[in-house]
Scaffold this motif. Structure first.
Motif, PDB file in Angstrom:
ATOM      1  N   GLU A 134       0.921  -1.077   0.172  1.00 44.59           N
ATOM      2  CA  GLU A 134      -0.290   0.006  -0.092  1.00 44.59           C
ATOM      3  C   GLU A 134       1.216   0.942  -0.184  1.00 44.59           C
ATOM      4  O   GLU A 134       1.918   1.539   0.698  1.00 44.59           O
ATOM      5  N   ALA A 135       0.716   1.647  -1.021  1.00 47.46           N
ATOM      6  CA  ALA A 135       1.989   3.860  -0.773  1.00 47.46           C
ATOM      7  C   ALA A 135       0.676   4.497  -1.608  1.00 47.46           C
ATOM      8  O   ALA A 135      -0.432   4.607  -2.444  1.00 47.46           O
ATOM      9  N   LEU A 136       1.173   5.517  -1.815  1.00 40.58           N
ATOM     10  CA  LEU A 136       0.927   6.890  -2.799  1.00 40.58           C
ATOM     11  C   LEU A 136       1.992   6.640  -3.708  1.00 40.58           C
ATOM     12  O   LEU A 136       2.952   6.819  -3.815  1.00 40.58           O
ATOM     13  N   VAL A 137       0.769   6.759  -4.999  1.00 34.96           N
ATOM     14  CA  VAL A 137       2.185   6.036  -6.250  1.00 34.96           C
ATOM     15  C   VAL A 137       1.183   7.822  -7.101  1.00 34.96           C
ATOM     16  O   VAL A 137       0.301   8.015  -7.269  1.00 34.96           O
ATOM     17  N   VAL A 138       2.442   8.043  -8.160  1.00 38.53           N
ATOM     18  CA  VAL A 138       2.356   9.647  -8.918  1.00 38.53           C
ATOM     19  C   VAL A 138       2.353   8.576 -10.155  1.00 38.53           C
ATOM     20  O   VAL A 138       2.554   8.020 -10.339  1.00 38.53           O
ATOM     21  N   LYS A 139       0.887   9.435 -10.409  1.00 36.42           N
ATOM     22  CA  LYS A 139       0.447   8.756 -11.804  1.00 36.42           C
ATOM     23  C   LYS A 139       0.960   9.384 -13.122  1.00 36.42           C
ATOM     24  O   LYS A 139       0.786  10.758 -13.135  1.00 36.42           O
ATOM     25  N   VAL A 140       2.418   9.106 -14.193  1.00 31.63           N
ATOM     26  CA  VAL A 140       2.756  10.087 -14.453  1.00 31.63           C
ATOM     27  C   VAL A 140       1.912   9.705 -16.130  1.00 31.63           C
ATOM     28  O   VAL A 140       2.153   8.692 -16.986  1.00 31.63           O
ATOM     29  N   PRO A 141       1.860  11.147 -17.059  1.00 27.32           N
ATOM     30  CA  PRO A 141       1.280  10.614 -17.997  1.00 27.32           C
ATOM     31  C   PRO A 141       2.190  10.796 -19.207  1.00 27.32           C
ATOM     32  O   PRO A 141       3.413  10.257 -19.076  1.00 27.32           O
ATOM     33  N   ASP A 142       1.202   9.441 -20.065  1.00 27.33           N
ATOM     34  CA  ASP A 142       2.539   9.527 -21.219  1.00 27.33           C
ATOM     35  C   ASP A 142       3.000   9.870 -21.997  1.00 27.33           C
ATOM     36  O   ASP A 142       2.299  11.241 -22.820  1.00 27.33           O
ATOM     37  N   CYS A 143       4.150  10.407 -22.192  1.00 24.89           N
ATOM     38  CA  CYS A 143       5.071  11.252 -23.115  1.00 24.89           C
ATOM     39  C   CYS A 143       5.390  11.101 -23.905  1.00 24.89           C
ATOM     40  O   CYS A 143       6.597  11.349 -24.507  1.00 24.89           O
ATOM     41  N   SER A 144       5.102   9.908 -25.039  1.00 20.10           N
ATOM     42  CA  SER A 144       5.796   9.515 -25.622  1.00 20.10           C
ATOM     43  C   SER A 144       5.391  10.780 -27.189  1.00 20.10           C
ATOM     44  O   SER A 144       4.563  11.711 -27.093  1.00 20.10           O
ATOM     45  N   ILE A 145       6.516  10.469 -28.322  1.00 21.13           N
ATOM     46  CA  ILE A 145       6.080  10.774 -29.542  1.00 21.13           C
ATOM     47  C   ILE A 145       4.655  10.533 -30.226  1.00 21.13           C
ATOM     48  O   ILE A 145       4.913   9.655 -30.547  1.00 21.13           O
ATOM     49  N   LYS A 154       5.514  17.987 -39.846  1.00 22.51           N
ATOM     50  CA  LYS A 154       5.333  18.550 -38.907  1.00 22.51           C
ATOM     51  C   LYS A 154       5.113  18.137 -37.601  1.00 22.51           C
ATOM     52  O   LYS A 154       5.312  17.851 -36.554  1.00 22.51           O
ATOM     53  N   PRO A 155       7.117  18.817 -36.961  1.00 19.16           N
ATOM     54  CA  PRO A 155       7.265  18.591 -36.070  1.00 19.16           C
ATOM     55  C   PRO A 155       6.450  18.867 -34.054  1.00 19.16           C
ATOM     56  O   PRO A 155       6.252  18.402 -33.683  1.00 19.16           O
ATOM     57  N   TYR A 156       6.275  20.087 -35.031  1.00 17.38           N
ATOM     58  CA  TYR A 156       5.034  20.350 -33.354  1.00 17.38           C
ATOM     59  C   TYR A 156       3.926  19.780 -32.886  1.00 17.38           C
ATOM     60  O   TYR A 156       4.064  19.937 -32.055  1.00 17.38           O
ATOM     61  N   GLN A 157       3.363  19.090 -34.307  1.00 18.37           N
ATOM     62  CA  GLN A 157       2.139  18.185 -33.900  1.00 18.37           C
ATOM     63  C   GLN A 157       2.411  16.908 -33.939  1.00 18.37           C
ATOM     64  O   GLN A 157       2.068  16.070 -33.162  1.00 18.37           O
ATOM     65  N   ALA A 158       4.272  16.500 -33.926  1.00 16.26           N
ATOM     66  CA  ALA A 158       4.129  15.400 -33.811  1.00 16.26           C
ATOM     67  C   ALA A 158       5.050  14.347 -32.725  1.00 16.26           C
ATOM     68  O   ALA A 158       4.948  13.799 -32.311  1.00 16.26           O
ATOM     69  N   ILE A 159       5.296  15.781 -32.167  1.00 17.03           N
ATOM     70  CA  ILE A 159       6.080  16.025 -30.433  1.00 17.03           C
ATOM     71  C   ILE A 159       5.261  15.840 -30.021  1.00 17.03           C
ATOM     72  O   ILE A 159       4.748  14.581 -28.718  1.00 17.03           O
ATOM     73  N   GLY A 160       3.985  16.208 -29.600  1.00 23.54           N
ATOM     74  CA  GLY A 160       2.797  16.044 -28.696  1.00 23.54           C
ATOM     75  C   GLY A 160       2.674  17.256 -28.025  1.00 23.54           C
ATOM     76  O   GLY A 160       3.097  18.038 -28.186  1.00 23.54           O
ATOM     77  N   THR A 161       2.023  16.964 -26.933  1.00 23.55           N
ATOM     78  CA  THR A 161       2.375  18.167 -25.913  1.00 23.55           C
ATOM     79  C   THR A 161       3.334  18.382 -25.202  1.00 23.55           C
ATOM     80  O   THR A 161       3.758  18.016 -24.671  1.00 23.55           O
ATOM     81  N   LEU A 162       3.655  20.418 -25.068  1.00 25.50           N
ATOM     82  CA  LEU A 162       5.019  20.541 -24.602  1.00 25.50           C
ATOM     83  C   LEU A 162       5.010  20.272 -23.546  1.00 25.50           C
ATOM     84  O   LEU A 162       3.772  20.723 -22.811  1.00 25.50           O
ATOM     85  N   GLY A 163       6.167  20.127 -22.371  1.00 28.31           N
ATOM     86  CA  GLY A 163       5.744  20.464 -21.117  1.00 28.31           C
ATOM     87  C   GLY A 163       6.153  19.143 -20.603  1.00 28.31           C
ATOM     88  O   GLY A 163       5.862  18.609 -19.327  1.00 28.31           O
ATOM     89  N   CYS A 164       5.224  18.264 -20.953  1.00 27.38           N
ATOM     90  CA  CYS A 164       4.749  16.798 -21.304  1.00 27.38           C
ATOM     91  C   CYS A 164       6.132  15.745 -19.853  1.00 27.38           C
ATOM     92  O   CYS A 164       5.669  15.527 -18.700  1.00 27.38           O
TER      93      CYS A 164
END
Length: 216
Positions: A134-145, A154-164
């Motif tokens: 039992e623990a508090l766990v960090v749920k990290v978002p998926d930051c893959s390309i 289209k590098p900006y659209q292809a990379i996904g969300t900036l800052g993720c």
């Protein structure tokens, strides 16, 4: 400076700032719509691993793999509460050994709980030992390309969300997941105490140390 040239400079500055804003808006429209960054979440998690003894005083290879997967998924050992429930005499012996290993690897002694054996439980015979974390766990978002095929077009659209990736890395580095959801005092990291001590030293105003005389 004459008034007319000054007004001309001000008008030119306003014109340039307006153009700059217009250019930025055009750039944003080229890459819009932007997907929002998925926030980092901290939530309680409870996982169970059922372990089988191999007959030679240890666990089977599959059981050890399941146990290691469980412990890694729950974060740092010192943040986990581990309950060991044996169901057979072999599980009872292995529970004590496993508890010692977990404490040696960094688990808090008080948070490693070995329960009494439950030989009459329905699970007896199916497995020898059950480990609950039992623990508090960090749920990290998926930051893959987002779209690898469009990387060069289209590098900006292809990379996904900036800052993720930046948010995910910071979340993965915290020692206590609760620091992501609640404030905490600086305590020993507060530099005011150290600065005041150095100031008193330079001002020749050093405080006397506490001296208790136990002879009276």
């Amino acid at each position: 400076m004459p008034v007319r040239p000054l007004l001309s400079l001000l008008a030119l500055a306003l014109l340039l700032s307006g153009c700059d804003r217009h250019v930025n808006q055009l750039r944003e429209q080229r890459f819009a719509p932007f997907s929002e960054i998925e926030p980092v979440k901290v939530a309680p998690s409870a996982l169970v691993a059922s372990l089988k003894a191999n007959g030679s005083g240890s666990f089977t290879a599959e059981s050890l793999a399941n146990l290691n997967t469980l412990l890694r998924a729950q974060g740092r050992l010192r943040q986990q509460t581990l309950t060991l429930q044996p169901y057979t005499p072999s599980g009872e012996r292995l529970a004590q050994r496993l508890a010692d290993v977990l404490r040696a690897q960094g688990a808090v002694s008080e948070q490693v709980i070995v329960m009494p054996s439950r030989l009459e439980a329905p699970q007896a015979g199916e497995w020898d030992l059950q480990v609950v974390s039992e623990a508090l766990v960090v749920k990290v978002p998926d930051c893959s390309i987002a779209n690898p095929d469009a990387w060069t077009v289209k590098p900006y659209q292809a990379i996904g969300t900036l800052g993720c990736a930046n948010r995910a890395n910071i979340a993965a580095m915290v020692s206590d997941p609760r620091d992501l959801v609640r404030p905490q005092a600086l305590d020993g990291g507060d530099g005011i105490g150290a600065v005041n001590a150095v100031g008193r030293y330079h001002d020749d105003d050093v405080r006397e140390l506490l001296d208790i005389d136990f002879q009276d």
